[in-house]
Design a protein around this motif. Sequence first.
Motif, PDB file in Angstrom:
ATOM      1  N   ASP B  31       0.796  -1.229   0.000  1.00 43.21           N
ATOM      2  CA  ASP B  31       0.000   0.000   0.000  1.00 43.21           C
ATOM      3  C   ASP B  31       0.828   1.280   0.000  1.00 43.21           C
ATOM      4  OD1 ASP B  31      -2.916  -0.980   2.026  1.00 43.21           O
ATOM      5  OD2 ASP B  31      -2.348  -1.389  -0.064  1.00 43.21           O
ATOM      6  N   TYR B  33       4.574   3.382  -1.055  1.00 42.46           N
ATOM      7  CA  TYR B  33       5.843   3.460  -1.762  1.00 42.46           C
ATOM      8  C   TYR B  33       6.996   3.453  -0.750  1.00 42.46           C
ATOM      9  CZ  TYR B  33       3.368   5.012  -6.000  1.00 42.46           C
ATOM     10  OH  TYR B  33       2.548   5.099  -7.101  1.00 42.46           O
ATOM     11  N   ASN B  52       7.432   1.370  -6.107  1.00 42.62           N
ATOM     12  CA  ASN B  52       6.064   1.029  -5.754  1.00 42.62           C
ATOM     13  C   ASN B  52       6.041  -0.471  -5.470  1.00 42.62           C
ATOM     14  OD1 ASN B  52       3.392   0.161  -5.803  1.00 42.62           O
ATOM     15  ND2 ASN B  52       2.790   1.635  -7.379  1.00 42.62           N
ATOM     16  N   ASN B  54       3.761  -2.472  -4.909  1.00 48.10           N
ATOM     17  CA  ASN B  54       2.644  -3.200  -5.517  1.00 48.10           C
ATOM     18  C   ASN B  54       2.952  -3.545  -6.973  1.00 48.10           C
ATOM     19  OD1 ASN B  54       0.005  -4.311  -5.644  1.00 48.10           O
ATOM     20  ND2 ASN B  54      -0.697  -2.441  -6.652  1.00 48.10           N
ATOM     21  N   SER B  55       3.246  -2.511  -7.745  1.00 47.75           N
ATOM     22  CA  SER B  55       3.450  -2.724  -9.187  1.00 47.75           C
ATOM     23  C   SER B  55       4.904  -2.998  -9.558  1.00 47.75           C
ATOM     24  CB  SER B  55       2.991  -1.481  -9.939  1.00 47.75           C
ATOM     25  OG  SER B  55       3.850  -0.383  -9.638  1.00 47.75           O
ATOM     26  N   SER B 102      -1.117   7.278  -0.223  1.00 51.51           N
ATOM     27  CA  SER B 102      -1.735   6.335  -1.138  1.00 51.51           C
ATOM     28  C   SER B 102      -1.236   6.663  -2.541  1.00 51.51           C
ATOM     29  CB  SER B 102      -3.251   6.486  -1.095  1.00 51.51           C
ATOM     30  OG  SER B 102      -3.598   7.785  -1.579  1.00 51.51           O
ATOM     31  N   TYR B 103      -1.632   5.862  -3.506  1.00 52.51           N
ATOM     32  CA  TYR B 103      -1.233   6.113  -4.891  1.00 52.51           C
ATOM     33  C   TYR B 103      -1.643   7.530  -5.297  1.00 52.51           C
ATOM     34  CZ  TYR B 103      -1.074   5.640  -9.967  1.00 52.51           C
ATOM     35  OH  TYR B 103      -0.796   5.818 -11.300  1.00 52.51           O
ATOM     36  N   TYR B 104      -2.880   7.923  -4.996  1.00 52.71           N
ATOM     37  CA  TYR B 104      -3.367   9.249  -5.386  1.00 52.71           C
ATOM     38  C   TYR B 104      -2.588  10.342  -4.658  1.00 52.71           C
ATOM     39  CZ  TYR B 104      -6.191  13.395  -5.806  1.00 52.71           C
ATOM     40  OH  TYR B 104      -6.607  14.679  -6.031  1.00 52.71           O
ATOM     41  N   TRP B 107       1.030  10.808  -6.080  1.00 51.29           N
ATOM     42  CA  TRP B 107       1.137  11.478  -7.378  1.00 51.29           C
ATOM     43  C   TRP B 107       0.585  12.894  -7.364  1.00 51.29           C
ATOM     44  CZ3 TRP B 107       4.494  10.072 -10.827  1.00 51.29           C
ATOM     45  CH2 TRP B 107       4.958   8.760 -10.796  1.00 51.29           C
ATOM     46  N   SER B 111       3.007  14.002  -0.121  1.00 50.45           N
ATOM     47  CA  SER B 111       3.932  12.905   0.074  1.00 50.45           C
ATOM     48  C   SER B 111       4.950  13.302   1.125  1.00 50.45           C
ATOM     49  CB  SER B 111       4.602  12.639  -1.275  1.00 50.45           C
ATOM     50  OG  SER B 111       5.484  11.567  -1.224  1.00 50.45           O
TER      51      SER B 111
END
Lengths: 108, 126
Positions: B31, B33, B52, B54-55, B102-104, B107, B111
């Motif tokens: 979840d 980075y 990341n 996850n990816s 989170s991802y959102y 980006w 952060s």
Amino acid sequence: DIQMTQSPSSLSASVGDRVTITCRASQSISTYLNWYQQKEGKAPKLLIYAASSLQSGVPSRFSGSGSGTDFTLTISSLQPEDFATYYCQQSYSTPIFTFGPGTKVDIK
Amino acid sequence: QVQLVQSGAEVKRPGASVKVSCKASGYTFTDYYIHWVRQAPGQGLEWMGWINPNSGGRNYAQKFQGRVTMTRDRSISTTYLELSRLRSDDTAVYYCARDRGSYYDFWSGSSWFDAWGQGTLVTVSS
């Protein structure tokens, strides 16, 4: 790339003093600015995020302000455990991040 | 509680490679980075890049492009930093740090690094 500067690079202060550290960005970064404290031999610790929000567990004598290019970290009454180096860091240019050069606070 | 535990100190010869690990616990590994930051002796903090978990997507500071590789193993909640063609000025403490977003959030620039590993000293010497 966004460059970060801090002033002063070092300062000497006494317990109980009000201390102000300045961080400047080479271009506007809105409020995407964070502050970290690092004690000798230890990992950095987050103090302030998004320019003025106090991280959970951090004493309220720490505060942050500013937006755009100019930011300030203030310690309202310096305590013995606050002698450390302080770094600002910008997240505006995600996915690239930049730290300032640091400000060392030592005992007068 | 959130913990990042790094591997131990390394001594390497110039030209060699080093691989440092960072094992996460206390949260869902995929979840958040992970960033890598280094600090040469007596110097400031230098951001190296992120991954990341996850990816597996990643981004490196331009200074380290071509020499750095960040990977992860989701099965053991661990991220890795590999730095090749080591030079004496790569002598530093290397930290991993969790990005709170989170991802959102990440980006959008919201952060910050809310948890750090204890650091791994890498010494490059002939």
